[in-house]
Enzyme design. Sequence first.
Site, PDB file in Angstrom:
ATOM      1  N   HIS A 292       0.847  -1.199   0.000  1.00  0.00           N
ATOM      2  CA  HIS A 292       0.000   0.000   0.000  1.00  0.00           C
ATOM      3  C   HIS A 292       0.878   1.244   0.000  1.00  0.00           C
ATOM      4  CE1 HIS A 292      -2.365   3.131   2.309  1.00  0.00           C
ATOM      5  NE2 HIS A 292      -3.166   2.882   1.287  1.00  0.00           N
ATOM      6  N   ASN A 293       0.508   2.245  -0.820  1.00  0.00           N
ATOM      7  CA  ASN A 293       1.276   3.494  -0.891  1.00  0.00           C
ATOM      8  C   ASN A 293       2.778   3.199  -0.931  1.00  0.00           C
ATOM      9  OD1 ASN A 293      -1.091   4.900  -0.887  1.00  0.00           O
ATOM     10  ND2 ASN A 293      -0.866   5.755   1.174  1.00  0.00           N
TER      11      ASN A 293
ATOM     12  N   GLU B 187       1.543  -0.018  -5.423  1.00  0.00           N
ATOM     13  CA  GLU B 187       0.578   1.060  -5.650  1.00  0.00           C
ATOM     14  C   GLU B 187       1.302   2.330  -6.081  1.00  0.00           C
ATOM     15  OE1 GLU B 187      -3.334   3.063  -3.559  1.00  0.00           O
ATOM     16  OE2 GLU B 187      -1.790   2.207  -2.260  1.00  0.00           O
TER      17      GLU B 187
ATOM     18  N   ASP C 250       0.215   6.368  -6.833  1.00  0.00           N
ATOM     19  CA  ASP C 250      -0.808   7.413  -6.822  1.00  0.00           C
ATOM     20  C   ASP C 250      -0.396   8.511  -7.807  1.00  0.00           C
ATOM     21  OD1 ASP C 250      -1.803   5.862  -4.835  1.00  0.00           O
ATOM     22  OD2 ASP C 250      -1.784   7.397  -3.275  1.00  0.00           O
TER      23      ASP C 250
ATOM     24  N   HIS D 184       1.356  11.647  -2.483  1.00  0.00           N
ATOM     25  CA  HIS D 184       0.228  11.324  -1.626  1.00  0.00           C
ATOM     26  C   HIS D 184      -0.608  12.586  -1.512  1.00  0.00           C
ATOM     27  CE1 HIS D 184      -1.342   9.265   2.278  1.00  0.00           C
ATOM     28  NE2 HIS D 184      -2.069   8.989   1.219  1.00  0.00           N
TER      29      HIS D 184
ATOM     30  N   GLU E  90      -3.599   4.476  -8.717  1.00  0.00           N
ATOM     31  CA  GLU E  90      -4.658   5.354  -8.222  1.00  0.00           C
ATOM     32  C   GLU E  90      -4.569   6.621  -9.060  1.00  0.00           C
ATOM     33  OE1 GLU E  90      -5.756   7.710  -4.160  1.00  0.00           O
ATOM     34  OE2 GLU E  90      -5.274   5.574  -3.975  1.00  0.00           O
TER      35      GLU E  90
END
Length: 503
Positions: A98-99, A128, A130, A143, A177
């Site tokens: 995640h992230n 991931e 973003d 982020h 994302e």
Amino acid sequence: MSSTNNHHIARFISELKTGSLLTKRKSNGDQYSRHFFLDEYEHFISYHQSEKVFAQPNRCFRNLLLSDEFSVMKPWCSRHIYQDMTRPLSDYYINTSHNTYLFNNQISGTSNPEAYNRVLCSGCRAVEIDCYDGANGRPIVKHGYTLVQPCLFESIIRFIEPNLFKISPYPVILDLENHCSIEQQHEMARILKQVFGDRLITEPLSTNDSSVLPSPEDLKYKVLVRVIEHDLAGLFIYFQNIPFLPNENDKDNYSCCHSPNLSEKHFDRILENDPLDLIKQTGKSVFRMYPHGLRQDSSNPDPINAWNFGIHMVALNFQHDDLMMSLSYGKFIDNGGCGYILKPKYLINAYKINFNPFDYLKKPLMLPDNIIEHPQRLTITIISGQFLSRSNETTQDIPDPYVVVSTHGILCDQQTQKTKFIENNGFDPLWNETFQFNICFPQMCLVRFDVYDYDVFTKDDRIAYFCLPMTTMQTGYRHVHLRTKHNNLTYSTLFIHVTIENN
């Protein structure tokens, strides 16, 4: 040397002579082993029989005990891919980050391409990214709505390309994302196609059955894109993000290529309302769960519950070295560390047999015939420790170590037991304490060893740990080779005895 240690050494030699400690599996197909031959250690046994072994150290004996063959984990399970990799992707757990771009917490620091290589080299298969609009038409990774400094999307893609398949040949999944404009989405697509070439999946594979996902074997050395939020046309072939559909009528609209993305909070809410519905749907489509947005310190949810209910991709913050990450390391150390773990049949076929983990809050007297499991009694004796380092590099304090042994799996199998602490001895503490665990679902059970430094005034610090699936444990006298921060190897070990009996 104490009489207790003499007893353990004598018992070890007896087990060695009878061959009960030796690896006997033969190599065939995808199963491998290194064979131990008793005559290699005949000189040592003769030496022991003359009783000189107790009078002076024996390097051969020490090296034998510390070898991989005498590790608590079956060596072929961590070295080789031995599970069936030809099943649909929905039949596997997938090691997921995640992230991934973060090194620290969720609100400060920088987006760092090196963070991707760190998780890929630890066996992670789904990362991931973003994505936001950047200056001069160049997408950036950051982020959103935080102080995290961005970096270029292209720099991450080019940086990870050489390391995609260093650890595992099985597919890498990019969770995008996507908050970009159409123009910069096209730029992202151009970069992905240019860097990955024909490794990037841009159209469905011609498989025999389009109603099921392709297998990890079908997708060897391939890159898949899973898009969260907006479209990135033409690149999300097998993981099309759609909302979770709880209603009976809507479920018929699911394709195997649909891939719901659940927050930790949403997942908990589904379990309260209709857990059986969720677990049935995981038999066809790949589900992802990610941590709650309030976890700004990058802490992680317990992945066990999500795995119990069939969630394939439990996205964890690899940058946070907590108890939950050690469970993930333990889960995915199996199957050669390739990042894909085959589910038990009762989870693969949950829609047929109505398997519900909530039915097993307490240990059942007997499991239904359609649940293929073999309940077992696990007995572990924590004998001693070796070279247990200080918990804090800045202190000169000698640790007061104790060991916590815990089992993690279906709710009825979750147990914790611990030894007494040994005062001022991190070099060679001796415990000789025995614990029993009755496990109904060994295929879902992880066993974790945590070594703590007892402190009467402050919170006890974790010195080291090791976690592994119960199904990969070797019986007899074994060493546990402990890990420390971010799963790094140490010289610290535990010497234990393991017995596993059918219950």
